[in-house]
Design a protein around this motif. Structure first.
Motif, PDB file in Angstrom:
ATOM      1  N   ARG A  11      11.624  -2.190   6.706  1.00 56.33           N
ATOM      2  CA  ARG A  11      11.029  -3.516   6.502  1.00 56.33           C
ATOM      3  C   ARG A  11       9.664  -3.629   7.163  1.00 56.33           C
ATOM      4  NH1 ARG A  11      13.878  -9.347   8.018  1.00 56.33           N
ATOM      5  NH2 ARG A  11      12.176 -10.677   7.235  1.00 56.33           N
ATOM      6  N   TRP A  12       9.537  -3.086   8.373  1.00 52.05           N
ATOM      7  CA  TRP A  12       8.272  -3.179   9.092  1.00 52.05           C
ATOM      8  C   TRP A  12       7.280  -2.106   8.684  1.00 52.05           C
ATOM      9  CZ3 TRP A  12      10.516  -3.933  14.715  1.00 52.05           C
ATOM     10  CH2 TRP A  12      11.162  -5.159  14.772  1.00 52.05           C
ATOM     11  N   GLY A  13       7.788  -1.025   8.079  1.00 48.17           N
ATOM     12  CA  GLY A  13       6.906   0.070   7.689  1.00 48.17           C
ATOM     13  C   GLY A  13       6.358   0.846   8.858  1.00 48.17           C
ATOM     14  N   GLU A  14       7.153   0.955   9.942  1.00 56.02           N
ATOM     15  CA  GLU A  14       6.738   1.729  11.107  1.00 56.02           C
ATOM     16  C   GLU A  14       7.977   2.183  11.865  1.00 56.02           C
ATOM     17  OE1 GLU A  14       5.926  -1.730  14.417  1.00 56.02           O
ATOM     18  OE2 GLU A  14       4.276  -1.196  13.082  1.00 56.02           O
ATOM     19  N   PHE A  15       7.778   3.059  12.851  1.00 54.39           N
ATOM     20  CA  PHE A  15       8.888   3.555  13.646  1.00 54.39           C
ATOM     21  C   PHE A  15       9.196   2.583  14.782  1.00 54.39           C
ATOM     22  CE2 PHE A  15       7.280   7.453  11.712  1.00 54.39           C
ATOM     23  CZ  PHE A  15       8.463   8.057  11.292  1.00 54.39           C
TER      24      PHE A  15
ATOM     25  N   GLY B  38      -5.326   6.716   7.474  1.00 53.15           N
ATOM     26  CA  GLY B  38      -5.128   7.071   8.877  1.00 53.15           C
ATOM     27  C   GLY B  38      -5.826   8.361   9.246  1.00 53.15           C
ATOM     28  N   THR B  39      -5.728   9.345   8.356  1.00 52.79           N
ATOM     29  CA  THR B  39      -6.393  10.627   8.600  1.00 52.79           C
ATOM     30  C   THR B  39      -7.907  10.459   8.645  1.00 52.79           C
ATOM     31  OG1 THR B  39      -4.595  11.848   7.523  1.00 52.79           O
ATOM     32  CG2 THR B  39      -6.716  12.979   7.717  1.00 52.79           C
TER      33      THR B  39
ATOM     34  N   PRO C 297      -3.015  -0.574   7.581  1.00 52.86           N
ATOM     35  CA  PRO C 297      -4.017  -1.509   8.109  1.00 52.86           C
ATOM     36  C   PRO C 297      -4.457  -2.507   7.042  1.00 52.86           C
ATOM     37  CG  PRO C 297      -5.065   0.565   7.555  1.00 52.86           C
ATOM     38  CD  PRO C 297      -3.585   0.758   7.315  1.00 52.86           C
ATOM     39  N   SER C 298      -4.737  -3.732   7.465  1.00 55.54           N
ATOM     40  CA  SER C 298      -5.316  -4.698   6.532  1.00 55.54           C
ATOM     41  C   SER C 298      -6.747  -4.266   6.216  1.00 55.54           C
ATOM     42  CB  SER C 298      -5.318  -6.095   7.157  1.00 55.54           C
ATOM     43  OG  SER C 298      -6.186  -6.131   8.281  1.00 55.54           O
ATOM     44  N   VAL C 299      -7.282  -4.758   5.108  1.00 53.93           N
ATOM     45  CA  VAL C 299      -8.656  -4.396   4.738  1.00 53.93           C
ATOM     46  C   VAL C 299      -9.654  -4.875   5.792  1.00 53.93           C
ATOM     47  CG1 VAL C 299     -10.488  -4.758   3.035  1.00 53.93           C
ATOM     48  CG2 VAL C 299      -8.157  -4.272   2.272  1.00 53.93           C
ATOM     49  N   PRO C 300      -9.527  -6.122   6.302  1.00 53.65           N
ATOM     50  CA  PRO C 300     -10.479  -6.537   7.360  1.00 53.65           C
ATOM     51  C   PRO C 300     -10.417  -5.639   8.599  1.00 53.65           C
ATOM     52  CG  PRO C 300      -9.393  -8.454   6.424  1.00 53.65           C
ATOM     53  CD  PRO C 300      -8.684  -7.255   5.870  1.00 53.65           C
ATOM     54  N   LEU C 301      -9.197  -5.244   9.021  1.00 55.82           N
ATOM     55  CA  LEU C 301      -9.087  -4.376  10.192  1.00 55.82           C
ATOM     56  C   LEU C 301      -9.689  -3.012   9.904  1.00 55.82           C
ATOM     57  CD1 LEU C 301      -8.185  -3.600  12.982  1.00 55.82           C
ATOM     58  CD2 LEU C 301      -5.866  -3.221  12.092  1.00 55.82           C
TER      59      LEU C 301
ATOM     60  N   MET D  63       0.849  -1.187   0.000  1.00 54.79           N
ATOM     61  CA  MET D  63       0.000   0.000   0.000  1.00 54.79           C
ATOM     62  C   MET D  63       0.894   1.249   0.000  1.00 54.79           C
ATOM     63  SD  MET D  63      -3.086   0.966   2.652  1.00 54.79           S
ATOM     64  CE  MET D  63      -3.825  -0.657   2.479  1.00 54.79           C
ATOM     65  N   SER D  64       0.597   2.221  -0.860  1.00 58.15           N
ATOM     66  CA  SER D  64       1.429   3.416  -0.959  1.00 58.15           C
ATOM     67  C   SER D  64       1.356   4.234   0.316  1.00 58.15           C
ATOM     68  CB  SER D  64       0.988   4.282  -2.137  1.00 58.15           C
ATOM     69  OG  SER D  64      -0.235   4.926  -1.858  1.00 58.15           O
ATOM     70  N   SER D  65       2.461   4.995   0.590  1.00 64.16           N
ATOM     71  CA  SER D  65       2.487   5.823   1.795  1.00 64.16           C
ATOM     72  C   SER D  65       1.383   6.879   1.755  1.00 64.16           C
ATOM     73  CB  SER D  65       3.857   6.481   1.937  1.00 64.16           C
ATOM     74  OG  SER D  65       4.158   7.285   0.800  1.00 64.16           O
ATOM     75  N   ARG D  66       1.040   7.378   0.544  1.00 63.58           N
ATOM     76  CA  ARG D  66      -0.025   8.380   0.433  1.00 63.58           C
ATOM     77  C   ARG D  66      -1.356   7.793   0.866  1.00 63.58           C
ATOM     78  NH1 ARG D  66      -4.183   9.745  -2.618  1.00 63.58           N
ATOM     79  NH2 ARG D  66      -3.908   7.974  -3.996  1.00 63.58           N
ATOM     80  N   LEU D  67      -1.638   6.565   0.413  1.00 58.98           N
ATOM     81  CA  LEU D  67      -2.906   5.934   0.764  1.00 58.98           C
ATOM     82  C   LEU D  67      -2.954   5.601   2.255  1.00 58.98           C
ATOM     83  CD1 LEU D  67      -5.613   4.877  -0.150  1.00 58.98           C
ATOM     84  CD2 LEU D  67      -4.509   2.732  -0.831  1.00 58.98           C
TER      85      LEU D  67
END
Length: 237
Positions: free
Chosen positions: A155-159, A10-11, A48-52, A1-5
């Motif tokens: 790799r994890w896509g988070e801080f 999240g917003t 987030p996953s689509v189900p979440l 999933m792109s960072s923009r999406l």
């Protein structure tokens, strides 16, 4: 999933939660996840996953709808919205002073899209961007630790989960208690100009140098100019 999406989703979750006067903890309890998970999604730190995502929205009596639009139309709309606002208002929204006041005597200059925005360019700024010398790395690391800095994990896509030291492999991007900070590590600080907004002066990399050194910022500037002045752009091709 792109960072923009990820940022957009999240917003959206945050805005809908606040409209319903729910806390992050209350929403998390409705969905059966941790408050930290909701916080990471709202900040755009976690995809987030689509189900979440569907569960988060359903907890607020909403459902997910999908549509398509021309590539990067959202970015064009954001730059157009920025261009229509007074520069002083745009600068105020950056929240620069919160981080800069706490950097103290650490040698640095403002770079990238941050420098471009301070010089009037209507480009999105998602984090304060600075240039720091490699020989000041130890001082920078000490500051990051006092600011509870967490480094971006590609790799994890988070801080979090990787050493904060700039010498260690990884993106030069940190989340601190004062906001997100990105750094360009260099042997010597680039030449700067001073721009003033209100009572404060800022040392920034000149716009032409930003375009030469920062491909991301340069692409944003070209994109804006091509849409604001399409005829002029065509003549330069």
């Amino acid at each position: 999933m792109s960072s923009r999406l990820v940022t957009l989703l999240g917003t959206t979750v945050r805005q809908q939660r606040e409209l319903r006067e729910l806390s992050q903890r209350e929403l998390a309890e409705l969905v059966g996840v941790s408050q930290a998970a909701v916080a990471r999604i709202e900040r755009g730190d976690r995809s987030p996953s689509v189900p979440l995502l569907e569960r988060l929205l359903a907890a607020m009596d909403l459902q997910l709808a999908v549509m398509v639009e021309p590539l990067d139309a959202q970015l064009d709309a954001r730059m157009a919205e920025l261009a229509a606002r007074p520069l002083a208002e745009r600068v105020s929204d950056l929240g620069l002073d919160r981080i800069l006041d706490r950097l103290g005597d650490l040698p640095h200059v403002l770079a990238g899209a941050t420098a471009a925005a301070l010089q009037g360019a209507p480009v999105p700024v998602d984090a304060v961007e600075i240039a720091v010398r490699w020989r000041d790395s130890a001082r920078f690391t000490a500051w990051l630790r006092t600011a509870y800095g967490q480094r971006w994990h590609d790799r994890w896509g988070e801080f979090g989960g990787v050493p904060v030291e700039p010498e260690e492999p990884g993106a030069h991007r940190w989340l601190t208690r004062y906001g997100e900070l990105r750094a360009v590590m260099c042997d010597e600080l680039p030449e700067t100009v001073e721009v003033r907004h209100g009572e404060r002066g800022y040392r920034v990399v000149p716009l032409i140098a930003v375009e030469l050194a920062d491909p991301g910022a340069a692409g944003l500037l070209r994109r804006y100019r091509s849409r604001a002045h399409p005829a002029a752009t065509d003549r330069t091709r």
